[in-house]
Design a protein around this motif. Structure first.
Motif, PDB file in Angstrom:
ATOM      1  N   VAL A 116       8.711  10.700 -11.676  1.00  0.00           N
ATOM      2  CA  VAL A 116      10.134  10.354 -11.583  1.00  0.00           C
ATOM      3  C   VAL A 116      10.575  10.289 -10.122  1.00  0.00           C
ATOM      4  CG1 VAL A 116      12.476  11.180 -12.061  1.00  0.00           C
ATOM      5  CG2 VAL A 116      10.740  11.251 -13.856  1.00  0.00           C
ATOM      6  N   ILE A 117      10.176  11.309  -9.335  1.00  0.00           N
ATOM      7  CA  ILE A 117      10.530  11.331  -7.911  1.00  0.00           C
ATOM      8  C   ILE A 117       9.948  10.116  -7.195  1.00  0.00           C
ATOM      9  CG2 ILE A 117      10.215  12.566  -5.727  1.00  0.00           C
ATOM     10  CD1 ILE A 117      10.273  15.170  -7.355  1.00  0.00           C
ATOM     11  N   GLY A 118       8.679   9.819  -7.465  1.00  0.00           N
ATOM     12  CA  GLY A 118       8.024   8.666  -6.841  1.00  0.00           C
ATOM     13  C   GLY A 118       8.702   7.359  -7.196  1.00  0.00           C
ATOM     14  N   THR A 119       9.092   7.210  -8.467  1.00  0.00           N
ATOM     15  CA  THR A 119       9.761   5.983  -8.913  1.00  0.00           C
ATOM     16  C   THR A 119      11.104   5.799  -8.213  1.00  0.00           C
ATOM     17  OG1 THR A 119       8.700   6.106 -11.094  1.00  0.00           O
ATOM     18  CG2 THR A 119      10.693   4.776 -10.927  1.00  0.00           C
ATOM     19  N   VAL A 120      11.867   6.893  -8.085  1.00  0.00           N
ATOM     20  CA  VAL A 120      13.178   6.829  -7.419  1.00  0.00           C
ATOM     21  C   VAL A 120      13.010   6.434  -5.949  1.00  0.00           C
ATOM     22  CG1 VAL A 120      15.160   8.192  -6.666  1.00  0.00           C
ATOM     23  CG2 VAL A 120      14.275   8.464  -8.986  1.00  0.00           C
ATOM     24  N   ILE A 121      12.019   7.044  -5.274  1.00  0.00           N
ATOM     25  CA  ILE A 121      11.778   6.743  -3.859  1.00  0.00           C
ATOM     26  C   ILE A 121      11.365   5.290  -3.680  1.00  0.00           C
ATOM     27  CG2 ILE A 121      10.286   7.227  -1.878  1.00  0.00           C
ATOM     28  CD1 ILE A 121      10.173  10.134  -2.823  1.00  0.00           C
ATOM     29  N   VAL A 122      10.441   4.826  -4.521  1.00  0.00           N
ATOM     30  CA  VAL A 122       9.966   3.434  -4.423  1.00  0.00           C
ATOM     31  C   VAL A 122      11.103   2.456  -4.689  1.00  0.00           C
ATOM     32  CG1 VAL A 122       8.490   1.702  -5.537  1.00  0.00           C
ATOM     33  CG2 VAL A 122       7.553   3.926  -4.937  1.00  0.00           C
ATOM     34  N   MET A 123      11.945   2.764  -5.664  1.00  0.00           N
ATOM     35  CA  MET A 123      13.086   1.890  -5.978  1.00  0.00           C
ATOM     36  C   MET A 123      14.027   1.797  -4.783  1.00  0.00           C
ATOM     37  SD  MET A 123      15.920   2.364  -8.992  1.00  0.00           S
ATOM     38  CE  MET A 123      17.365   1.290  -9.073  1.00  0.00           C
ATOM     39  N   ALA A 124      14.337   2.959  -4.176  1.00  0.00           N
ATOM     40  CA  ALA A 124      15.250   2.985  -3.023  1.00  0.00           C
ATOM     41  C   ALA A 124      14.652   2.235  -1.838  1.00  0.00           C
ATOM     42  CB  ALA A 124      15.565   4.421  -2.644  1.00  0.00           C
ATOM     43  N   LEU A 125      13.358   2.451  -1.560  1.00  0.00           N
ATOM     44  CA  LEU A 125      12.705   1.779  -0.442  1.00  0.00           C
ATOM     45  C   LEU A 125      12.589   0.273  -0.682  1.00  0.00           C
ATOM     46  CD1 LEU A 125       9.829   4.265   0.521  1.00  0.00           C
ATOM     47  CD2 LEU A 125      11.925   3.762   1.794  1.00  0.00           C
ATOM     48  N   VAL A 147      18.615  -5.440   0.164  1.00  0.00           N
ATOM     49  CA  VAL A 147      19.530  -5.588  -0.973  1.00  0.00           C
ATOM     50  C   VAL A 147      20.084  -4.216  -1.330  1.00  0.00           C
ATOM     51  CG1 VAL A 147      19.751  -6.308  -3.377  1.00  0.00           C
ATOM     52  CG2 VAL A 147      18.219  -7.553  -1.849  1.00  0.00           C
ATOM     53  N   SER A 148      21.370  -4.120  -1.492  1.00  0.00           N
ATOM     54  CA  SER A 148      21.975  -2.862  -1.898  1.00  0.00           C
ATOM     55  C   SER A 148      22.045  -2.800  -3.425  1.00  0.00           C
ATOM     56  CB  SER A 148      23.391  -2.727  -1.328  1.00  0.00           C
ATOM     57  OG  SER A 148      24.254  -3.688  -1.927  1.00  0.00           O
ATOM     58  N   TYR A 149      22.344  -1.616  -3.926  1.00  0.00           N
ATOM     59  CA  TYR A 149      22.501  -1.456  -5.379  1.00  0.00           C
ATOM     60  C   TYR A 149      23.609  -2.365  -5.900  1.00  0.00           C
ATOM     61  CZ  TYR A 149      24.019   0.632  -9.783  1.00  0.00           C
ATOM     62  OH  TYR A 149      24.408   0.824 -11.082  1.00  0.00           O
ATOM     63  N   TRP A 150      24.669  -2.522  -5.099  1.00  0.00           N
ATOM     64  CA  TRP A 150      25.810  -3.330  -5.534  1.00  0.00           C
ATOM     65  C   TRP A 150      25.452  -4.814  -5.562  1.00  0.00           C
ATOM     66  CZ3 TRP A 150      28.683   0.005  -7.657  1.00  0.00           C
ATOM     67  CH2 TRP A 150      28.798   1.285  -7.123  1.00  0.00           C
ATOM     68  N   ALA A 189       0.833  -1.209   0.000  1.00  0.00           N
ATOM     69  CA  ALA A 189       0.000   0.000   0.000  1.00  0.00           C
ATOM     70  C   ALA A 189       0.866   1.257   0.000  1.00  0.00           C
ATOM     71  CB  ALA A 189      -0.931  -0.011   1.196  1.00  0.00           C
ATOM     72  N   VAL A 190       1.921   1.252   0.816  1.00  0.00           N
ATOM     73  CA  VAL A 190       2.818   2.411   0.886  1.00  0.00           C
ATOM     74  C   VAL A 190       3.499   2.643  -0.457  1.00  0.00           C
ATOM     75  CG1 VAL A 190       4.956   3.301   1.904  1.00  0.00           C
ATOM     76  CG2 VAL A 190       3.225   2.258   3.365  1.00  0.00           C
ATOM     77  N   PHE A 191       3.987   1.559  -1.082  1.00  0.00           N
ATOM     78  CA  PHE A 191       4.656   1.679  -2.374  1.00  0.00           C
ATOM     79  C   PHE A 191       3.712   2.224  -3.445  1.00  0.00           C
ATOM     80  CE2 PHE A 191       8.067  -1.772  -1.454  1.00  0.00           C
ATOM     81  CZ  PHE A 191       8.742  -0.864  -0.663  1.00  0.00           C
ATOM     82  N   LEU A 192       2.478   1.718  -3.462  1.00  0.00           N
ATOM     83  CA  LEU A 192       1.503   2.179  -4.452  1.00  0.00           C
ATOM     84  C   LEU A 192       1.145   3.646  -4.248  1.00  0.00           C
ATOM     85  CD1 LEU A 192      -0.884  -0.916  -4.637  1.00  0.00           C
ATOM     86  CD2 LEU A 192       0.569  -0.041  -6.478  1.00  0.00           C
ATOM     87  N   TYR A 198      14.316   3.476 -15.677  1.00  0.00           N
ATOM     88  CA  TYR A 198      13.311   3.789 -14.653  1.00  0.00           C
ATOM     89  C   TYR A 198      12.655   5.139 -14.919  1.00  0.00           C
ATOM     90  CZ  TYR A 198      14.174  -0.136 -11.504  1.00  0.00           C
ATOM     91  OH  TYR A 198      14.244  -1.390 -10.948  1.00  0.00           O
ATOM     92  N   ILE A 199      13.440   6.108 -15.346  1.00  0.00           N
ATOM     93  CA  ILE A 199      12.888   7.439 -15.621  1.00  0.00           C
ATOM     94  C   ILE A 199      11.944   7.397 -16.817  1.00  0.00           C
ATOM     95  CG2 ILE A 199      13.478   9.772 -16.410  1.00  0.00           C
ATOM     96  CD1 ILE A 199      16.011   9.560 -14.666  1.00  0.00           C
ATOM     97  N   ILE A 200      12.319   6.660 -17.854  1.00  0.00           N
ATOM     98  CA  ILE A 200      11.444   6.516 -19.021  1.00  0.00           C
ATOM     99  C   ILE A 200      10.121   5.862 -18.625  1.00  0.00           C
ATOM    100  CG2 ILE A 200      11.130   5.228 -21.177  1.00  0.00           C
ATOM    101  CD1 ILE A 200      12.776   7.717 -21.543  1.00  0.00           C
ATOM    102  N   SER A 201      10.191   4.836 -17.778  1.00  0.00           N
ATOM    103  CA  SER A 201       8.962   4.174 -17.322  1.00  0.00           C
ATOM    104  C   SER A 201       8.084   5.140 -16.530  1.00  0.00           C
ATOM    105  CB  SER A 201       9.295   2.945 -16.477  1.00  0.00           C
ATOM    106  OG  SER A 201       9.870   3.310 -15.229  1.00  0.00           O
ATOM    107  N   ALA A 202       8.721   6.025 -15.743  1.00  0.00           N
ATOM    108  CA  ALA A 202       7.971   7.026 -14.982  1.00  0.00           C
ATOM    109  C   ALA A 202       7.300   8.036 -15.909  1.00  0.00           C
ATOM    110  CB  ALA A 202       8.898   7.747 -14.007  1.00  0.00           C
ATOM    111  N   ILE A 203       8.006   8.445 -16.960  1.00  0.00           N
ATOM    112  CA  ILE A 203       7.435   9.383 -17.934  1.00  0.00           C
ATOM    113  C   ILE A 203       6.226   8.756 -18.635  1.00  0.00           C
ATOM    114  CG2 ILE A 203       7.869  10.583 -20.111  1.00  0.00           C
ATOM    115  CD1 ILE A 203      10.784  10.933 -19.181  1.00  0.00           C
ATOM    116  N   ILE A 204       6.361   7.492 -19.012  1.00  0.00           N
ATOM    117  CA  ILE A 204       5.249   6.785 -19.668  1.00  0.00           C
ATOM    118  C   ILE A 204       4.056   6.681 -18.722  1.00  0.00           C
ATOM    119  CG2 ILE A 204       4.501   4.555 -20.607  1.00  0.00           C
ATOM    120  CD1 ILE A 204       7.386   4.224 -21.666  1.00  0.00           C
TER     121      ILE A 204
END
Length: 223
Positions: A60-69, A76-79, A24-27, A134-140
């Motif tokens: 874009v901001i929402g996608t970045v936040i959701v990805m990080a969370l 899991v880290s980015y690495w 729910a939080v992610f959505l 990810y940014i392209i998906s957010a724009i779409i």
């Protein structure tokens, strides 16, 4: 806006009861902010271009936040994610060998080394362009959400000040080119001075603009 926030919170609580609080939080983070901004912008009678620009920024901001969370919650880290992606070519090669696909490719003149190098290059490029994807998906998401919202409002007989232009009439503001030039400068400068982070940012900007220019070109072709 207050009513919109209250409605969003109620919807979030219902989603949390029906699925899980985390989902729910992610959505809400990914789509709730977009819905609020569109509601506010439409209420203020903003133009189509301004509404879409605001929606794209929030998406874009929402996608970045959701990805990080998501990575944080999964532990899991980015690495770690990067390491899993890097291991994909080896896994794909094993699958090709077991399924007999590799033998067919070898018969057609493609060696195992060539295939391995191609897969490594493709995965390396995908890792670099992951932020851009990810940014392209957010724009779409922003574009589709606005188009759907407009259709729903029209069906409900609710007037909006703007009309969505036909796809063939979509135009880019000439100032957009500065973003592409900035990406090109970062890519060339980063490559020349061996600063990978600048080069990668430039590549992502160029990738994003290539997709945008392709859409703009498709609009021209529909004439």
């Amino acid at each position: 806006l207050k009513k919109g926030i209250m409605g969003l919170l109620i919807a979030g609580i219902l989603m949390g009861l029906l699925s899980s609080p985390i989902s729910a939080v992610f959505l809400m983070l990914e789509y709730g902010g977009l819905a609020l901004v569109y509601g506010y912008a439409l209420n203020r009678q903003y133009s189509f271009e301004k509404v879409l620009a605001l929606g794209t920024l929030i998406a874009v901001i929402g996608t970045v936040i959701v990805m990080a969370l998501s990575l944080s919650v999964a532990g899991v880290s980015y690495w770690d994610m990067k390491a899993e992606i890097v291991a994909m070519p080896g896994m794909m090669m094993d699958t090709y060998e077991k399924s007999g696909v590799l033998d067919i490719l070898v018969k057609n003149g493609i060696t195992k080394e060539q295939l391995q190098n191609t897969l490594n290059m493709a995965i390396s490029l995908m890792i670099i362009l992951l932020p851009g994807i990810y940014i392209i998906s957010a724009i779409i998401t922003a574009i589709l959400s606005l188009l759907i919202s407009k259709k729903v409002l029209d069906k409900m007989k609710m007037e909006t000040v703007f009309k969505i232009p036909k796809f063939r009439d979509w135009r880019l503001n000439w100032r957009v080119i500065w973003g592409f030039l900035a990406g090109l400068a970062l890519y060339l400068g980063g490559d020349y001075f061996s600063i990978n982070i600048l080069s990668n940012i430039g590549k992502n900007l160029i990738f994003i603009y290539i997709i945008i220019f392709m859409l703009s070109g498709a609009a021209v072709l529909t004439f």
